[in-house]
Design an enzyme around this catalytic site. Structure first.
Site, PDB file in Angstrom:
ATOM      1  N   ILE A  56       0.809  -1.227   0.000  1.00 22.95           N
ATOM      2  CA  ILE A  56       0.000   0.000   0.000  1.00 22.95           C
ATOM      3  C   ILE A  56       0.840   1.274   0.000  1.00 22.95           C
ATOM      4  O   ILE A  56       0.309   2.372  -0.043  1.00 22.95           O
ATOM      5  CB  ILE A  56      -0.966   0.022   1.207  1.00 22.95           C
ATOM      6  CG1 ILE A  56      -0.195  -0.092   2.523  1.00 22.95           C
ATOM      7  CG2 ILE A  56      -2.007  -1.065   1.092  1.00 22.95           C
ATOM      8  CD1 ILE A  56      -1.073   0.041   3.749  1.00 22.95           C
ATOM      9  N   GLY A  57       2.164   1.135   0.031  1.00 19.98           N
ATOM     10  CA  GLY A  57       3.017   2.328   0.014  1.00 19.98           C
ATOM     11  C   GLY A  57       4.476   1.958  -0.092  1.00 19.98           C
ATOM     12  O   GLY A  57       4.891   0.849   0.240  1.00 19.98           O
ATOM     13  N   GLU A  58       5.238   2.908  -0.607  1.00 23.45           N
ATOM     14  CA  GLU A  58       6.676   2.691  -0.751  1.00 23.45           C
ATOM     15  C   GLU A  58       7.381   4.038  -0.726  1.00 23.45           C
ATOM     16  O   GLU A  58       6.884   5.018  -1.274  1.00 23.45           O
ATOM     17  CB  GLU A  58       6.985   1.946  -2.049  1.00 23.45           C
ATOM     18  CG  GLU A  58       8.424   1.482  -2.159  1.00 23.45           C
ATOM     19  CD  GLU A  58       8.634   0.506  -3.317  1.00 23.45           C
ATOM     20  OE1 GLU A  58       9.753  -0.010  -3.439  1.00 23.45           O
ATOM     21  OE2 GLU A  58       7.683   0.279  -4.092  1.00 23.45           O
ATOM     22  N   SER A 114      11.444   6.106   0.682  1.00 27.10           N
ATOM     23  CA  SER A 114      12.868   5.958   0.941  1.00 27.10           C
ATOM     24  C   SER A 114      13.121   5.003   2.108  1.00 27.10           C
ATOM     25  O   SER A 114      14.151   4.354   2.197  1.00 27.10           O
ATOM     26  CB  SER A 114      13.482   7.318   1.247  1.00 27.10           C
ATOM     27  OG  SER A 114      12.822   7.914   2.355  1.00 27.10           O
ATOM     28  N   GLY A 138      11.379   2.219   2.801  1.00 22.13           N
ATOM     29  CA  GLY A 138      11.104   0.832   2.454  1.00 22.13           C
ATOM     30  C   GLY A 138       9.679   0.666   1.966  1.00 22.13           C
ATOM     31  O   GLY A 138       9.183   1.521   1.222  1.00 22.13           O
ATOM     32  N   ASP A 160       7.794  15.011   9.507  1.00 24.73           N
ATOM     33  CA  ASP A 160       7.200  14.666   8.216  1.00 24.73           C
ATOM     34  C   ASP A 160       5.677  14.742   8.296  1.00 24.73           C
ATOM     35  O   ASP A 160       4.973  13.843   7.840  1.00 24.73           O
ATOM     36  CB  ASP A 160       7.647  13.281   7.765  1.00 24.73           C
ATOM     37  CG  ASP A 160       7.423  13.071   6.258  1.00 24.73           C
ATOM     38  OD1 ASP A 160       7.314  14.081   5.533  1.00 24.73           O
ATOM     39  OD2 ASP A 160       7.346  11.911   5.827  1.00 24.73           O
TER      40      ASP A 160
END
Length: 429
Positions: A10-12, A14, A16, A128
């Site tokens: 569901i996501g990628e 920096s 991982g 972030d």
């Protein structure tokens, strides 16, 4: 990983991968964050493990709950709760240009602030904050997530200098490669609030260079006047170019139109526990730094952040302090030893923090009701005044019509018979 069944990625980034999984034990869905640490230096591995320590200390209804972590085949796996409602970024895009109601924006914003307070009170920078890292549960509760690049500040003089974060949410001090602290999180918080109000980024440009120039200038398109003055004014304060002029998250939560919403999302017991950190910062026994910090900025003691929990209970600091005023003693007056000893041993009256917090919110609600009552009273008086003026105006116009009719009638009479001449029978005047 044998305990979990992979469903989809569901996501990628920096860091991982983020993988949606299903537990073979309780059959619930979770998100596993997979971080490849095999090629990392020892320092980078330590920072990755630090994330786990940070997450383990984040127990709050508005923060994504950490479940467990483990290392396998050169990767670090972090298991967290899955938020079925998706992230705030997708929720904003789903509006298709239709603005959110102000009540909805403020409800979400208060929950984000409560999560950020929990983080900042523990001397941690999120670093972030963005709409993609703010999630919604199936019940519509906001949860702040992804502390992958957060960092514990271990010294009163240490300020992070690492330039990390999504470009749209970078603060002016980061763009200018200056030192920054928790006030950069406040700038990013302003970017998220602006995004909820306009469905757009506050600062957009065709290139990174132009984006940085826009951020440094601090100029952004105004928010619709459809929203209240309080909301627009708060946004302008969050976007102050000078970090010292931006409010802290605690001072944001003290604003009346924000504070009255807190009890919707936290229990009285949790409110008392969360806001006890303010008492510790004010009355705690940690050393005073050589240079006095600017108002609202975070400076921390050398003690590890995870040990600073429930300071009121640990250090015996009550949530409310009453100033004890000693009366001047009379000259040559001597008190009996027994009475003096008894007075010395008399404990101060304990204050129930939950009760104090409840009274504060009741007082805010009472003032609000009084304000509404006064506004309604003034409104009714104005309406009555307008009605009276309207009736007076109508009466005046009626009398003027009557007078004009009378004057016209006398003119007709005079023109017919006032000359003394006898007109022929049947001849009209």
């Amino acid at each position: 990983m044998d305990k979990y069944c992979k469903l989809q990625k569901i996501g990628e980034g920096s860091f991982g991968k983020a993988i949606l999984v299903k537990s073979r034990e309780d059959y619930k869905q979770y998100v596993i964050k997979e971080i490849n640490i095999s090629r990392m230096s020892s320092k980078e591995r330590e920072e990755s493990r630090r994330e786990v320590e940070v997450l383990a200390n984040m127990k709050h209804p508005n923060i994504v709950l950490y479940r467990e972590s483990f290392e396998e085949n050169g990767s670090l796996y972090i298991v967290m709760d899955y938020c079925e409602g998706g992230d705030l970024y997708k929720r904003i895009n789903a509006q298709k240009g239709v603005l959110f109601p102000e009540d909805q924006i403020l409800d979400w914003f208060v929950q984000i602030c409560l999560a950020l307070k929990h983080v900042h009170d523990r001397k941690i920078l999120h670093r972030d904050i963005k709409s993609q890292n703010i999630f919604l549960t199936k019940d519509g509760i906001i949860q702040l997530g992804d502390f992958g690049i957060a960092r514990v500040l271990n010294s009163t003089l240490e300020l992070s200098q690492t330039c990390i974060g999504t470009p749209y949410y970078l603060s002016p001090e980061i763009c200018e490669n200056k030192r920054y602290n928790n006030k950069s999180d406040i700038w990013a918080l302003g970017c998220v609030l602006y995004e909820m109000c306009t469905l757009k980024h506050a600062f957009e440009a065709g290139s990174m260079k132009n984006l940085v120039l826009k951020i440094i200038s601090g100029s952004f398109p105004p928010v619709s006047l459809h929203y209240s003055y309080d909301l627009r004014s708060l946004l302008s304060h969050l976007f102050k170019r000078n970090p010292r002029e931006r409010p802290s998250v605690n001072s944001i939560l003290e604003k009346s139109f924000i504070a009255k919403r807190i009890e919707k999302f936290l229990t009285p017991e949790l409110i008392a526990e969360e806001f006890s950190h303010r008492a510790f910062h004010k009355y705690g026994a940690h050393p005073v730094p050589a240079k006095r910090p600017a108002q609202g900025q975070i400076f921390v003691s050398p003690a590890p952040a995870q040990k600073i929990t429930k300071p009121a209970a640990k250090y015996g600091v009550p949530l409310t302090h009453k100033k004890v005023v000693e009366m001047p003693k009379k000259v040559h007056e001597k008190k009996p030893p027994s009475r003096y000893k008894q007075a010395q041993q008399t404990p101060l009256k304990k204050v129930n923090p939950g009760e104090e917090r409840r009274k504060m919110f009741e007082e805010l609600a009472r003032r609000r009701r009084l304000e509404c009552h006064e506004k309604e009273k003034k409104k009714r008086e104005q309406i009555n005044l307008l009605k009276q003026e309207h009736m007076k105006r109508q009466e005046k116009e009626r009398m003027e019509r009557i007078n004009r009719a009378r004057e016209q009638g006398w003119r007709s009479v005079l023109s017919c018979g006032g000359s003394g001449e006898v007109k022929a029978k049947g001849t009209a005047c």
